[in-house]
Scaffold this motif. Structure first.
Motif, PDB file in Angstrom:
ATOM      1  N   CYS A   1       4.312  -1.078 -15.756  1.00  0.00           N
ATOM      2  CA  CYS A   1       3.782  -0.804 -14.423  1.00  0.00           C
ATOM      3  C   CYS A   1       2.687   0.257 -14.519  1.00  0.00           C
TER       4      CYS A   1
ATOM      5  N   CYS B   1       4.049   3.439 -11.860  1.00  0.00           N
ATOM      6  CA  CYS B   1       5.140   4.371 -12.212  1.00  0.00           C
ATOM      7  C   CYS B   1       5.430   4.412 -13.712  1.00  0.00           C
TER       8      CYS B   1
ATOM      9  N   CYS C   1       6.815  -4.725 -10.133  1.00  0.00           N
ATOM     10  CA  CYS C   1       7.605  -3.698 -10.802  1.00  0.00           C
ATOM     11  C   CYS C   1       8.966  -3.592 -10.133  1.00  0.00           C
TER      12      CYS C   1
ATOM     13  N   CYS D   1       9.324   0.350  -8.718  1.00  0.00           N
ATOM     14  CA  CYS D   1       8.563   0.907  -7.579  1.00  0.00           C
ATOM     15  C   CYS D   1       7.938  -0.161  -6.692  1.00  0.00           C
TER      16      CYS D   1
ATOM     17  N   SER E   1       5.316  -1.993  -7.263  1.00  0.00           N
ATOM     18  CA  SER E   1       3.878  -2.212  -7.448  1.00  0.00           C
ATOM     19  C   SER E   1       3.616  -3.593  -8.061  1.00  0.00           C
TER      20      SER E   1
HETATM   21 ZN   LIG Z   1       6.422   0.742 -11.011  1.00  0.00          ZN
END
Ligand SMILES: [Zn+2]
Lengths: 384, 137
Positions: free
Chosen positions: B26, B29, B40, B43, B45
């Motif tokens: 990611c 993070c 991800c 998080c 993303s």
């Molecule tokens: Zn992440």
């Protein structure tokens, strides 16, 4: 989420060489129907995990309906690994609660004696990420052993204290007529059984088993009309986590179990101290302390101490696995959650016979897929 | 029934991860995922980049397995380790080139590619990542 359970059936967990998957689920379904004094249901949900692999049979809902001579009913199979039974209960409760159904049947069934012991280890590993864990040559059993070691290291607990949970389970299954193992185990025999993945002894894990259990879920008005003592389902909660324990921030935390349990209690409006007994998902001995702690019934690292004080025995403060749980009653995976719910029903209607928990008013059933990948919890209450 | 996991395309598809520990990191993070990902898991993303993990790490703990799963009947007892790679990613995999008495929690390990098993009627030989104590050179 209030709805009623008005009938249950539990077949003996065994190696049923002479009975097919269809016969097992039909027998359980029919007995539950008879127990409820109902003549029919409009929905059937089958909880099963390995039918496709072991019996090459899909579409189990339809086959159960056929076996029971049910026509024009809604019929589905539900699968969520070890949580399948509670997931099927969730389906039944939501259709009854929404008014789509007057009466729904949940049958849990599994027939693992069609496979080898090695296959059963692989089947359990299907709850892990196969592309990573399976292809690296790691089994769920090996992962459970690593969690067990971490538990011992972190809380400075000896293996004997964890193995004691197998003794506890057999204490209850020794007096249960539908249990796979109807005998007591001494701590010595657990500790002297062969190591299967160090520090897990053979008698700290479950063995392949066949079994079927069933429950009938009905609406308030139908429950009133039936001449049958019933119990209510007042809370259900579910939650997921990262499927592989070692991908999680803390592999011992079992956050899915914590969340599912909290949600079920909140929905029921019940506090932990009001729970009279608890059915856990101890696929390996160490899962009992891990779940008790994740659910908040004991402080982290304290479950073994409490167990040795007798807190979790049938006449203790908080009886667990009252008919022997996965270890003693047996773990026919897709059926296990339904067994636990049926056993909670027996406790709450006062029909648990030699396994009866005195003054049982509220019980909680908690199931888990994988090593905490997914979790479900149900709160059931006696009708007074 | 032949397990899906013993069919050649299954392993062919997984080669980047099971031969090289290649996965998705990611960009927001920094969390590493085995295999291909589009989101991800930590998080949420959607910006992830292909990356190969460093070869080395440390042994967190290990177990000696005596009860095999299907296809590993002839390899017991075998060792499984829980390792933390240098970037902090935790993995589990088989340990090789060592005996239980050689192992110490916290010791440095490295990844190697070894034969994992021989599969089914077609005798498909499956290779993949294992870990071993780092040999000082
Ligand atoms: Zn992440």
């Amino acid at each position: 989420m209030r709805c009623f359970l008005c009938g249950a059936a539990v077949l003996k967990v065994d190696e049923h060489w002479d009975k097919s998957l269809a016969e097992l689920m039909a027998e359980a379904g029919l007995r539950a129907l008879e127990d409820s004094n109902l003549s029919t249901v409009d929905h059937v949900f089958v909880s099963n995990v390995y039918g496709e692999r072991l019996q090459e049979q899909a579409n189990l809902g339809t086959f159960l309906a056929e076996e029971l001579g049910l026509k024009n009913v809604v019929a589905t199979r539900v699968e969520a690994g070890g949580v399948s039974g509670l997931a099927a209960l969730y389906s039944a409760a939501t259709v009854v609660r929404s008014g789509l159904s007057k009466a729904a049947m949940v049958v849990g069934v599994e027939k693992m004696s069609d496979g080898t012991l090695e296959e059963s280890i692989s089947l359990m590993t299907m709850e892990e990420r196969q592309e990573y864990i399976g292809s690296f040559g790691v089994s769920q059993l090996a992962e459970a052993a690593l969690l067990y070691k971490e538990y011992m290291r972190r809380y400075k607990v000896g293996a004997e204290s964890i193995a004691y949970f197998s003794v506890l389970s057999h204490e209850n299954s020794s007096r249960c007529s539908h249990a796979q193992y109807q005998f007591k185990l001494s701590l010595e025999s657990v500790m002297n059984s062969p190591m299967i993945a160090e520090p897990i002894h053979r008698l700290e894990a479950t063995a392949p088993a066949d079994g079927a259990a069933a429950i009938i879920v009905v609406s308030d008005d139908l429950a009133e009309k039936l001449d049958r003592t019933n119990c209510t389902l007042t809370g259900l909660g579910f939650s997921n986590d990262l499927p592989v324990a070692f991908d999680r921030e803390d592999p011992l935390a079992m956050e899915a179990v914590s969340t599912a349990g909290r949600r079920a209690l909140e929905m029921a409006g019940v506090s932990r101290s009001e729970v009279d007994f608890l059915e856990l998902h101890e696929s390996y001995s160490v899962m009992s302390p891990l779940m008790l702690e994740a659910l908040g019934f004991t402080e982290r690292g304290q479950a073994c101490v409490k167990a040795e004080k007798g807190v979790f025995g049938l006449s203790g403060e908080l009886p667990i696995n009252t008919f022997g749980g996965l270890k003693g009653r047996g773990h026919p995976v897709g059926a296990s959650g339904v067994y636990a719910v049926a056993e909670a029903f027996l406790q709450l209607v006062g029909e648990a016979s030699k396994n009866q928990v005195a003054k049982a008013e509220r019980g909680m059933v908690v199931s888990m897929a994988g090593l905490g990948a997914y979790a479900g919890a149900a709160v059931l209450e006696a009708v007074r | 029934m032949k397990p899906l996991t013993s069919r050649p395309p299954f392993y062919w598809r997984l080669r980047p991860f099971i031969y090289r520990l290649e996965g998705s990191r990611c960009s927001v993070c920094g969390h590493f995922h085995p295999l291909n990902r589009v989101v991800c898991r930590r998080c949420g993303s959607r910006t992830l980049e292909r990356e190969r993990l460093n070869n080395a790490g440390r042994l967190v703990n290990y177990t000696v397995v005596h009860q095999a799963q299907e296809g590993f009947e002839k390899t017991t007892p075998y060792l499984v380790g829980w390792v933390e790679m240098d970037d902090g990613t935790n993995l589990v995999g088989q340990l090789t080139d060592c005996d239980p008495q050689d192992l110490k929690v916290g010791m440095t390990i490295e990844m190697v590619v070894r034969k994992l098993r021989v599969d089914g009627d077609s005798n498909l030989i499956v290779y993949g990542v294992k870990f071993r104590p780092l040999v000082q050179r």
